[in-house]
Design a protein around this motif. Sequence first.
Motif, PDB file in Angstrom:
ATOM      1  N   THR A 163     -47.202 -63.688  12.350  1.00 24.10           N
ATOM      2  CA  THR A 163     -45.798 -64.057  11.755  1.00 24.10           C
ATOM      3  C   THR A 163     -45.601 -62.936  10.719  1.00 24.10           C
ATOM      4  OG1 THR A 163     -46.461 -65.422  10.352  1.00 24.10           O
ATOM      5  CG2 THR A 163     -45.752 -66.068  12.376  1.00 24.10           C
ATOM      6  N   TRP A 164     -44.286 -62.700  10.058  1.00 24.28           N
ATOM      7  CA  TRP A 164     -44.277 -61.833   8.760  1.00 24.28           C
ATOM      8  C   TRP A 164     -44.695 -62.694   7.518  1.00 24.28           C
ATOM      9  CZ3 TRP A 164     -43.322 -57.003   9.064  1.00 24.28           C
ATOM     10  CH2 TRP A 164     -42.285 -56.337  10.488  1.00 24.28           C
ATOM     11  N   LEU A 167     -48.454 -61.763   7.363  1.00 27.45           N
ATOM     12  CA  LEU A 167     -48.559 -60.526   6.994  1.00 27.45           C
ATOM     13  C   LEU A 167     -48.563 -60.612   5.379  1.00 27.45           C
ATOM     14  CD1 LEU A 167     -49.015 -57.659   7.082  1.00 27.45           C
ATOM     15  CD2 LEU A 167     -46.476 -57.178   7.178  1.00 27.45           C
ATOM     16  N   LYS A 407     -48.073 -52.823   4.194  1.00 26.99           N
ATOM     17  CA  LYS A 407     -47.314 -53.549   5.219  1.00 26.99           C
ATOM     18  C   LYS A 407     -46.824 -52.580   6.499  1.00 26.99           C
ATOM     19  CE  LYS A 407     -46.086 -57.583   2.428  1.00 26.99           C
ATOM     20  NZ  LYS A 407     -44.833 -58.171   1.833  1.00 26.99           N
ATOM     21  N   GLY A 409     -46.179 -53.473   9.589  1.00 26.54           N
ATOM     22  CA  GLY A 409     -45.163 -54.072  10.519  1.00 26.54           C
ATOM     23  C   GLY A 409     -45.495 -54.046  11.956  1.00 26.54           C
ATOM     24  N   THR A 410     -44.402 -53.631  12.684  1.00 29.08           N
ATOM     25  CA  THR A 410     -44.899 -53.504  14.111  1.00 29.08           C
ATOM     26  C   THR A 410     -44.966 -51.830  14.685  1.00 29.08           C
ATOM     27  OG1 THR A 410     -42.702 -53.713  14.694  1.00 29.08           O
ATOM     28  CG2 THR A 410     -43.851 -55.721  14.738  1.00 29.08           C
ATOM     29  N   ASN A 428     -44.631 -60.788  22.067  1.00 29.44           N
ATOM     30  CA  ASN A 428     -44.282 -60.181  20.860  1.00 29.44           C
ATOM     31  C   ASN A 428     -44.972 -59.056  20.167  1.00 29.44           C
ATOM     32  OD1 ASN A 428     -41.737 -61.678  19.939  1.00 29.44           O
ATOM     33  ND2 ASN A 428     -43.317 -63.312  19.866  1.00 29.44           N
ATOM     34  N   ILE A 431     -47.969 -58.095  14.308  1.00 32.70           N
ATOM     35  CA  ILE A 431     -47.658 -57.815  12.590  1.00 32.70           C
ATOM     36  C   ILE A 431     -48.805 -57.080  12.232  1.00 32.70           C
ATOM     37  CG2 ILE A 431     -46.407 -58.448  11.000  1.00 32.70           C
ATOM     38  CD1 ILE A 431     -44.931 -60.425  12.679  1.00 32.70           C
TER      39      ILE A 431
END
Length: 562
Positions: A163-164, A167, A407, A409-410, A428, A431
């Motif tokens: 999940t964000w 992160l 960060k 992310g993806t 998904n 992350i």
Amino acid sequence: MRLSKSFVPTLKEVPNDAVVKSHILMLRAGMVRMLSAGIYSFLPVGYRVIRKITEIIREEMNAIGGQEFHLPALNPREIWEETNRVESFGDILFHVKNRDYVLAPTHEEIMTYHARNVLKSYKELPQIWYQIQTKFRNEARPRSGVIRGRQFLMKDAYTFDATWEGLDIAYGYHDKAYRKIFDRCDLKYFVVGASSGAMGGTGSEEFMVKSDAGEDTVAYCEHCGYAANVEIAVSKVQGKKRESKSEDLKEISTPNVKSIDELCAFLKIDETQCAKSRVYIYDGKAVLILMLGNDEVNETKLEKVLGGTIRPAHPDELKEITGADAGSIGPIGFTGRIIADLRLKESNNLYSGANKNDFHIGGIDLSRDVKNIEYEDFRIVKSNENCIRCGSNLEVFTSIELGHIFKLGTKYSDSMKAMFLDENGKENPIIMGSYGIGVERVMACYIEQHNDERGMVWDKTLAPFHIHLIGLNMRKQEVIDATEKIYNELTKTGIEVLFDDRVDAQAGFKFNDADLLGMPVQVIVGDKKLKDGKVEVKIRKSGERFDVALNDLIGKVKELLV
Ligand code: ATP
Ligand code: MG
């Protein structure tokens, strides 16, 4: 360690080509030697510092749940092609000729490769993976010694979350761990966000130290911690106040006046009454840029304003576009787009070039005389302007990056298809975050911050040795006996001792080496003081010297090293 049997090739002279203080001292102290441009060998004393730094990093990374890896430096090129970074790294990437391999400049791809093969479910997340390992980058201008090497040691960590929010937590852990690491290393650092930082908090932060060897210029406020690269930094600098009455335009003959300073001297005016002009070419068209007084254009900011790449107009283009040379250009009569810096907003009674060599125009009212003028911020902030956040003094200086938290992310999990199944069985991308520290840079920056005219000044934490034991005349039996006893006893209690037991070296030579190498405490043993049962102790940092009875020495040394 006994100097008589060790390789510690100290140098009296400053080596050729070395300009940065840490580089000079590391060479002089026999800690490193250059093998080739940007490639350094660490010699025994220098390598001890590297090991101490990596140990601190390891402890703090383990404390946040990091798991240590060791990935290969030699990587199949095809993995790097999955993210298109063979192309984006370009010349920085070292290629191995006999096979399709590259030497890794960082390890996002390889960590993602492993993650995609094993982290298949949310149940296996989060993860913190790190390593302390050699990186290779074909840096264009390797200089400043180990601060910018072509091969260097990096602690690189990667986090994998479902999940964000996860992160954010991982990023926060690293932020704290980095502060602990740099605090433990006694480094004075500050943190720069990727935005202009007025509000703080971004997806990427750099841990920086002030250094002449740096390649980034930053604006920093000691009072509130505001720090931003000058490419985006802003300040509370005042604009020019609009005067109640606008004068009429007047053309003034200004023979040979080219710069703002010359104009001010010639007309006996202040630079804040002048609008300086620059012409840039954007998208094939000329744009006139107006700045207050001696302000400078920040081209990065300007490119953002215009939305693309710009270049200054060439002198012959200038003449063709404006009819004048660089020192005589101005907004009156200029037909293209005109953008003024915010400090000039709606100013009047300004002086600027007349677009005619050797002439200027006074009484310019930007609102009245320059149609369609736009206002934007694109100036470079200067030292002593007021901080945008707290109003205190800003300082502008060059600095160097010690570490970076990011960060991701993806970005990598998307391009490399590192997917996991969430609680609902949906696929998904993982992350990710990445976090780096340059190990040699920590060492060099410590030396930059802790030295004096005699050499390095180590604190116990990173010092190659705690004690520098000097036997003044190693031909005398009583000195040999006393130093051997001290060496053995200190070593037995876990204190690290560099023992200058060299027989042929003069006292002055030994003192110079001890100050150059900079261990926190020196113990000096000579036959004269031994007669009274005493040795001399010197604190490297303060230069303080005092005698200590032989019987009290171990206790005293322990006390000094607390
Ligand atoms: P710089 O802008 O100084 O080149 P970078 O942005 O390329 O640094 P990263 O890719 O974020 O650096 O690498 C993480 C850390 O590795 C940096 O914070 C720095 O401490 C260190 N590092 C990067 N390049 C070098 C180098 N050529 N020599 C020594 N250390 C380096
Ligand atoms: Mg770099």
